[in-house]
Motif scaffolding. Structure first.
Motif, PDB file in Angstrom:
ATOM      1  N   PHE A 132      26.430 -45.913   7.609  1.00  0.00           N
ATOM      2  CA  PHE A 132      27.581 -46.314   8.411  1.00  0.00           C
ATOM      3  C   PHE A 132      27.135 -47.402   9.379  1.00  0.00           C
ATOM      4  CE2 PHE A 132      28.071 -41.890   7.194  1.00  0.00           C
ATOM      5  CZ  PHE A 132      29.324 -41.872   6.629  1.00  0.00           C
ATOM      6  N   PRO A 133      27.751 -48.599   9.390  1.00  0.00           N
ATOM      7  CA  PRO A 133      28.819 -49.032   8.500  1.00  0.00           C
ATOM      8  C   PRO A 133      28.386 -48.961   7.028  1.00  0.00           C
ATOM      9  CG  PRO A 133      28.490 -50.593  10.287  1.00  0.00           C
ATOM     10  CD  PRO A 133      27.350 -49.657  10.333  1.00  0.00           C
ATOM     11  N   ARG A 134      29.348 -48.741   6.143  1.00  0.00           N
ATOM     12  CA  ARG A 134      29.050 -48.537   4.736  1.00  0.00           C
ATOM     13  C   ARG A 134      28.549 -49.817   4.084  1.00  0.00           C
ATOM     14  NH1 ARG A 134      33.607 -44.823   1.939  1.00  0.00           N
ATOM     15  NH2 ARG A 134      32.085 -44.923   0.262  1.00  0.00           N
ATOM     16  N   SER A 135      27.690 -49.638   3.080  1.00  0.00           N
ATOM     17  CA  SER A 135      27.134 -50.751   2.311  1.00  0.00           C
ATOM     18  C   SER A 135      27.361 -50.486   0.833  1.00  0.00           C
ATOM     19  CB  SER A 135      25.639 -50.900   2.586  1.00  0.00           C
ATOM     20  OG  SER A 135      25.011 -51.655   1.563  1.00  0.00           O
ATOM     21  N   TYR A 156      12.704 -40.582  13.172  1.00  0.00           N
ATOM     22  CA  TYR A 156      11.701 -40.571  12.104  1.00  0.00           C
ATOM     23  C   TYR A 156      12.299 -40.145  10.771  1.00  0.00           C
ATOM     24  CZ  TYR A 156       7.280 -40.109   9.691  1.00  0.00           C
ATOM     25  OH  TYR A 156       6.249 -40.271   8.783  1.00  0.00           O
ATOM     26  N   MET A 157      13.298 -39.259  10.777  1.00  0.00           N
ATOM     27  CA  MET A 157      13.920 -38.832   9.528  1.00  0.00           C
ATOM     28  C   MET A 157      14.518 -40.003   8.745  1.00  0.00           C
ATOM     29  SD  MET A 157      14.576 -36.334   7.425  1.00  0.00           S
ATOM     30  CE  MET A 157      14.361 -34.747   8.235  1.00  0.00           C
ATOM     31  N   TRP A 158      14.862 -41.095   9.448  1.00  0.00           N
ATOM     32  CA  TRP A 158      15.376 -42.299   8.780  1.00  0.00           C
ATOM     33  C   TRP A 158      14.369 -42.797   7.745  1.00  0.00           C
ATOM     34  CZ3 TRP A 158      19.874 -45.447   9.675  1.00  0.00           C
ATOM     35  CH2 TRP A 158      19.833 -46.715   9.078  1.00  0.00           C
ATOM     36  N   GLN A 159      13.067 -42.624   8.046  1.00  0.00           N
ATOM     37  CA  GLN A 159      12.028 -43.163   7.164  1.00  0.00           C
ATOM     38  C   GLN A 159      12.013 -42.481   5.795  1.00  0.00           C
ATOM     39  OE1 GLN A 159      10.290 -45.876   7.881  1.00  0.00           O
ATOM     40  NE2 GLN A 159      11.544 -45.893   9.750  1.00  0.00           N
ATOM     41  N   TRP A 160      12.506 -41.241   5.730  1.00  0.00           N
ATOM     42  CA  TRP A 160      12.510 -40.538   4.440  1.00  0.00           C
ATOM     43  C   TRP A 160      13.341 -41.296   3.403  1.00  0.00           C
ATOM     44  CZ3 TRP A 160      16.645 -36.434   3.479  1.00  0.00           C
ATOM     45  CH2 TRP A 160      16.572 -35.949   2.170  1.00  0.00           C
ATOM     46  N   ALA A 180      18.025 -56.438   1.778  1.00  0.00           N
ATOM     47  CA  ALA A 180      18.671 -57.158   2.879  1.00  0.00           C
ATOM     48  C   ALA A 180      19.639 -56.251   3.638  1.00  0.00           C
ATOM     49  CB  ALA A 180      19.390 -58.392   2.346  1.00  0.00           C
ATOM     50  N   ASP A 181      20.388 -55.445   2.912  1.00  0.00           N
ATOM     51  CA  ASP A 181      21.336 -54.532   3.562  1.00  0.00           C
ATOM     52  C   ASP A 181      20.602 -53.452   4.361  1.00  0.00           C
ATOM     53  OD1 ASP A 181      23.358 -55.995   2.481  1.00  0.00           O
ATOM     54  OD2 ASP A 181      24.274 -54.342   1.352  1.00  0.00           O
ATOM     55  N   LEU A 182      19.483 -52.967   3.825  1.00  0.00           N
ATOM     56  CA  LEU A 182      18.703 -51.965   4.554  1.00  0.00           C
ATOM     57  C   LEU A 182      18.142 -52.578   5.837  1.00  0.00           C
ATOM     58  CD1 LEU A 182      17.373 -49.191   4.814  1.00  0.00           C
ATOM     59  CD2 LEU A 182      15.483 -50.062   3.401  1.00  0.00           C
ATOM     60  N   LYS A 183      17.617 -53.778   5.734  1.00  0.00           N
ATOM     61  CA  LYS A 183      17.067 -54.443   6.924  1.00  0.00           C
ATOM     62  C   LYS A 183      18.154 -54.673   7.964  1.00  0.00           C
ATOM     63  CE  LYS A 183      14.328 -58.438   8.378  1.00  0.00           C
ATOM     64  NZ  LYS A 183      13.616 -59.670   7.927  1.00  0.00           N
ATOM     65  N   ALA A 201      20.868 -52.904   8.369  1.00  0.00           N
ATOM     66  CA  ALA A 201      21.218 -51.609   8.957  1.00  0.00           C
ATOM     67  C   ALA A 201      20.191 -51.193   9.997  1.00  0.00           C
ATOM     68  CB  ALA A 201      21.321 -50.551   7.859  1.00  0.00           C
ATOM     69  N   GLU A 202      18.931 -51.476   9.731  1.00  0.00           N
ATOM     70  CA  GLU A 202      17.872 -51.080  10.662  1.00  0.00           C
ATOM     71  C   GLU A 202      17.885 -51.904  11.944  1.00  0.00           C
ATOM     72  OE1 GLU A 202      14.564 -49.260   7.574  1.00  0.00           O
ATOM     73  OE2 GLU A 202      14.498 -51.397   8.035  1.00  0.00           O
ATOM     74  N   ASN A 203      18.521 -53.058  11.892  1.00  0.00           N
ATOM     75  CA  ASN A 203      18.568 -53.937  13.069  1.00  0.00           C
ATOM     76  C   ASN A 203      19.864 -53.814  13.860  1.00  0.00           C
ATOM     77  OD1 ASN A 203      16.012 -55.021  12.663  1.00  0.00           O
ATOM     78  ND2 ASN A 203      16.777 -56.579  11.248  1.00  0.00           N
TER      79      ASN A 203
END
Length: 273
Positions: A159-162, A215-219, A247-250, A252-254
């Protein structure tokens, strides 16, 4: 074991996958330790680690049960078996026994065991009911079988959805099923247990809504990075799609407002009756 047999796992058994499994274990470790404690694993317990992978849980179990207990790890991959043996040797853990075998085609080590631990294994084997029956055959009366299995894999979303990340998830599910597995095996697990001499004591849903700083995000994030390469190896995706997902993951992480809902995992504890 030759490379073709080693690659038999849909997720692979290469070095990057071994490292990813380490991140996964560390993310889930607090949940798992609490689960084991509540189930009753303690000093002196004899535990069967079913589908032990590279042995991260095996080592934790070994340290819990101590020198008067025993952990018997069963694993098909030669690479992972070597990792378990190396870890036991480097940590001077003499209460670990390792068997390289196929969970469906081979017999499990003779019990009786006080507990079995099985995490995300039934969802990959061709006959999960048979494996439950085999586990039932080596657990003592009053002993417990403990499982973590997916109950609803497609709860996993951002969320936001990709659209690209959700398409990646769908590729994972399709590849899983093409290999003979079933992601949502946890939904049938209580029935299989009841049919094989167990009484289900608890079913607990484990699902998390996390931010990039958790940290659970890293899983799941590490899974995406590693499994994109695996999907390309299998010919399921191309570089263009893989780059879109990265690119979408990056992105989301930012984003401060990004959240991820993890796949629903069912924690099932059943007593042999």
């Amino acid at each position: 074991m030759n490379e073709s047999k080693e690659r038999d796992y849909v997720l692979g058994t290469h070095e990057a996958e071994l490292e990813r499994l380490g991140v996964q274990h560390r993310a889930w470790r607090p949940v798992v330790l609490d689960c084991w404690r509540k189930a009753g694993i303690t000093v002196g317990s004899k535990v069967l680690d079913v589908g032990a992978g590279p042995g991260y849980a095996t080592v934790d179990l070994s340290e819990i049960v101590g020198p008067t207990g025993k952990v018997v790890a069963v694993e098909r991959s030669t690479n992972f078996v070597s990792a378990i043996k190396n870890a036991a040797r480097s940590l001077s853990l003499s209460n670990i026994e390792v068997h390289e075998l196929d969970l469906i085609n081979d017999d499990l080590p003779a019990g009786p065991f006080d507990f079995s631990w099985c995490r995300w294994v039934l969802c990959f084997v061709s006959d999960p009911n048979l494996l439950v029956r085999k586990i039932a055959g080596v657990i003592r009366e009053g002993g417990c079988a403990i499982f973590h299995e997916y109950g609803h894999y497609t709860t996993w979303r951002f969320f936001p959805r990709s659209e690209n990340l959700e398409e990646f998830r769908n590729h994972v599910v399709a590849t899983w099923r093409d290999s003979g597995g079933e992601p949502d095996t946890g939904l049938l697990l209580p029935l299989w247990l009841a049919n094989n001499g167990f009484a289900v004591r608890s079913v607990v849903p484990r699902i998390f809504c996390v931010r990039p700083s958790d940290y659970m995000w890293q899983w799941p994030a590490q899974f995406i990075q590693v499994h994109l390469s695996r999907l390309k190896e299998l010919g399921k995706i191309d570089d263009a799609f893989a780059n879109k997902v990265r690119a979408d993951l990056k992105a989301a992480e930012n984003k401060e407002a990004s959240f991820m809902l993890t796949p629903l995992v069912l924690e099932v504890v059943a007593e042999k009756i």
